[in-house]
Design an enzyme around this catalytic site. Structure first.
Site, PDB file in Angstrom:
ATOM      1  CE1 TYR A 136      -3.336   0.079  -5.846  1.00  0.00           C
ATOM      2  CE2 TYR A 136      -1.925  -1.167  -4.520  1.00  0.00           C
ATOM      3  CZ  TYR A 136      -2.801  -1.150  -5.407  1.00  0.00           C
ATOM      4  OH  TYR A 136      -3.123  -2.249  -6.141  1.00  0.00           O
ATOM      5  CE1 TYR A 160      -8.729  -4.268   6.393  1.00  0.00           C
ATOM      6  CE2 TYR A 160      -8.388  -5.432   4.196  1.00  0.00           C
ATOM      7  CZ  TYR A 160      -8.717  -5.223   5.526  1.00  0.00           C
ATOM      8  OH  TYR A 160      -8.906  -6.610   6.340  1.00  0.00           O
ATOM      9  CG  HIS A 188      -7.918 -10.026   8.669  1.00  0.00           C
ATOM     10  ND1 HIS A 188      -8.523  -8.994   8.145  1.00  0.00           N
ATOM     11  CD2 HIS A 188      -9.037 -10.681   9.421  1.00  0.00           C
ATOM     12  CE1 HIS A 188      -9.719  -8.736   8.354  1.00  0.00           C
ATOM     13  NE2 HIS A 188     -10.213  -9.806   9.162  1.00  0.00           N
ATOM     14  CG  ASP A 235      -2.185  -0.999   1.101  1.00  0.00           C
ATOM     15  OD1 ASP A 235      -1.759  -2.110   1.330  1.00  0.00           O
ATOM     16  OD2 ASP A 235      -3.259  -0.675   0.808  1.00  0.00           O
TER      17      ASP A 235
HETATM   18 CU   LIG Z   1      -7.462  -7.837   6.663  1.00  0.00          CU
END
Ligand SMILES: [Cu+2]
Length: 628
Positions: free
Chosen positions: A295, A375, A585, A291
């Protein structure tokens, strides 16, 4: 141009414009050249500390959208000159980050592509205007010709009604590979087809959300005399702490010259990379977001709202980030600074002398929130009265989805009928340029262990610390070890406490799993930083990014493993520690359709930095409490 008060202050809008003028005058901005990154090129540490940093510089990654030619440019605002302009070998080094305009471009290209339209037709989907295209950085998985393209891969979602949550309706089994320079789809992979999950995930819709609960009475945070911190430009001061706040389009918050009680602790702290690899090995094996490097988390910073995002007496700082023509954009209320009650600081009721004392802990909070695709991440730095520094990342937003095939599918959790959320990791890398009582620091790994029964330990209750000095870069690439309570102590090699022990700050990790991708995988080559919880390197102003300068499509081998391969001496030197943290996760049904915040982070605590509890002088709360 206005005078610059401090060499580490973020670049101003006027400075970005001046830098753009210098680049234009040098012929670097011919159409269609765009800025993929634009930020402050900080002066070297030695110059900042000596007060001789006189040259104000900016760095830009430029890309020609027609030819793909990319350049890494540094300009001096002070001298009004280009300092360096290097053509990037994108096949070997990687591509500049994704541009805003490429999102819109890709949707247009993919919707118009005949091969893609056929793949959609096979799924009974004819109206391209209802298909949302999600461009995802491509990684580096071969074939070799892919490395010579600037490309993205896309996954698609159905948004049948204007306000549908598209993430609830993945169109699975198909992906388009798009060349961003040729502006065409060069490959469609259509591997399998599963029904598009139908249940709405639109949590704004009362029919989905249900009636609002009642009974939540107001909580109001008031500080009738105002907060206890001061903000002087970018300099924050609070209860013995002082630090400078910076903001970068790539890294987001950068904290500088963190001092406590007039003593240096950290020269610079930031979270300059993260990777979110997904664990589904089917056709989306390439799904992994860097990220920060791909990004730019700072570019996507949110403008925060008082009463919604932040409660209490808030001081906001604005951030300046630039669009792809190099035009500065001021994001109002990007950085939130406030003071929080943090529960009990210390407390004791003494059975012998009758003392009953209690003190409240507080912390100074510096934070920002960013949205990268599905996210949302909040980056929080906390400074406590007792000298603790904490970094916390709050993860929320919408989990990435796929169709769920049903049955015992091991790579995803079913979160709605036919809707799966693949398992993934969020691995952040914090860069902590330490300066505990000066630049000469070293790192000790400290494990705790019980000892076996023996002549010195007849009842087997002995517990000892095992301290290992990490003396070279290669020896300092370390895993976490929760079973040994492993921590890393950053010690001053020049400053001692009253016990003759070095003044230190200890890093307490969460000790979750490191990168779980196979060590020989293409991803592990690019995300090598995430294979270890700790790295220690010698300070080098060019070594700023854990996965390298150009992360997008970087074939791997750069960043921290390459830095550490130099195997420099890190004992008593000017060192930087890098800490990988973050959860693996396994998505819960309760994470859908919008995820309650999950937290991750680490702590740094003074360890013999003070000679005793430094908060005995904190006064008791006013009101009915006993003073002791
Ligand atoms: Cu996650």
């Amino acid at each position: 141009m206005t005078a610059v008060p401090h060499p580490l202050d973020p670049a101003t809008a006027a400075e970005y414009l001046a830098g753009r003028e210098i680049m234009a005058a040098a012929g670097l901005l011919a159409e269609p050249v765009r800025f993929a990154y634009y930020g402050l090129e900080e002066p070297p540490k030695g110059e900042v500390l000596a007060g001789t940093a006189a040259d104000r510089r900016l760095r830009a990654f430029l890309i020609n959208l027609k030819t793909g030619e990319s350049a890494d440019v540094v300009v001096s605002l002070t001298r009004r000159a280009v300092v360096s302009a290097r053509t990037v070998d994108t096949a070997a080094e990687g591509q500049p980050p994704i541009l805003d305009s490429e999102y819109a471009l890709v949707e247009e290209i993919v919707r118009a592509d005949p091969g893609w339209r056929e793949a959609m037709a096979r799924r009974g989907l004819a109206d391209m205007s209802k298909i949302r295209i999600c461009p995802i950085t491509a990684g580096a998985y071969g074939p070799p010709e892919d490395g010579r393209r600037r490309m993205v891969r896309v996954l698609a979602f159905l948004q049948a009604r204007e306000h549908d949550l598209a993430w609830a309706h993945p169109i699975d089994g198909v992906t388009a590979h798009v060349d961003l320079i040729e502006k065409r789809v060069f490959k469609v992979v259509d591997e399998f087809s599963l029904p598009v999950p139908a249940e709405s995930g639109d949590y704004d819709d009362p029919a989905v959300r249900g009636p609002e609960r009642t009974g939540l009475r107001p909580i109001e945070i008031t500080q009738p005399e105002g907060p206890s911190f001061t903000v002087d430009g970018s300099l924050l001061r609070w209860q013995g702490w002082s630090l400078r706040v910076g903001f970068d389009a790539r890294e987001g918050l950068t904290l500088h010259q963190i001092h406590l009680a007039g003593r240096p602790v950290i020269y610079r702290a930031s979270v300059p990379e993260m990777v979110v690899p997904y664990g589904d090995p089917r056709f989306r094996y390439w799904q992994a977001y860097f990220d920060t490097g791909e990004y730019l988390v700072g570019k996507w910073v949110n403008s925060l709202e008082l009463g919604c995002d932040c409660l209490g007496e808030i001081a906001y700082l604005d951030a300046v980030v630039c669009g792809e023509t190099g035009e500065p954009r001021v994001v109002r209320n990007a950085i939130c600074v406030h003071e929080e009650d943090a529960g009990i600081l210390w407390k004791h009721t003494d059975i012998f002398n009758g003392s009953a004392a209690s003190r409240r802990q507080r912390r100074l909070v510096v934070s920002f929130f960013t949205t990268v695709g599905n996210y949302d991440y909040g980056f929080y730095w906390y400074f406590y009265l007792d000298g603790t520094i904490e970094c916390e990342v709050k993860m929320t937003g919408v989990v990435f989805t796929a169709a769920h095939p049903g049955g015992g599918h091991p790579y995803a959790t079913e979160v709605a009928p036919g809707l799966g959320a693949p398992v993934h990791q969020h691995l952040f890398s914090a860069r902590l340029d330490m300066s505990v009582d000066g630049l000469a620091n070293a790192v000790e790994e400290v494990d705790v262990t019980g000892l076996p029964i023996g002549p010195d330990n007849p009842y087997g209750n002995a517990i000892v610390q095992r301290v290992t000095r990490l003396t070279s870069e290669s020896a300092a690439a370390r895993p976490a070890d929760a079973a040994r309570g492993r921590v890393w102590r950053v010690i001053s090699t020049t400053s001692a406490n009253r016990f003759g022990k070095p003044a230190a700050y200890t890093l307490y990790p969460e000790a979750g799993p490191p990168l779980l991708a196979d060590p020989s995988s293409p991803l592990a080559a690019r995300a090598g930083f995430a294979s270890r919880a700790l790295w220690v390197t010698r300070y080098d102003p060019a070594q700023r990014y854990p996965a390298g300068d150009f992360v997008n499509q970087n074939p791997g081998g750069g960043g921290l493993p390459a830095f550490a391969a130099a195997d420099r001496d890190i004992d008593g030197q000017d060192i930087v520690i890098w800490h990988t943290f973050g959860p693996t996760h396994v998505v819960r049904p309760e994470d859908w359709p919008v995820m309650p915040v999950t937290r991750t982070g680490f702590m740094l605590k003074p360890t013999g930095f003070f000679d005793r509890n430094p908060t005995l002088d904190v006064p008791p709360p006013s009101g009915p409490c006993h003073a002791g």
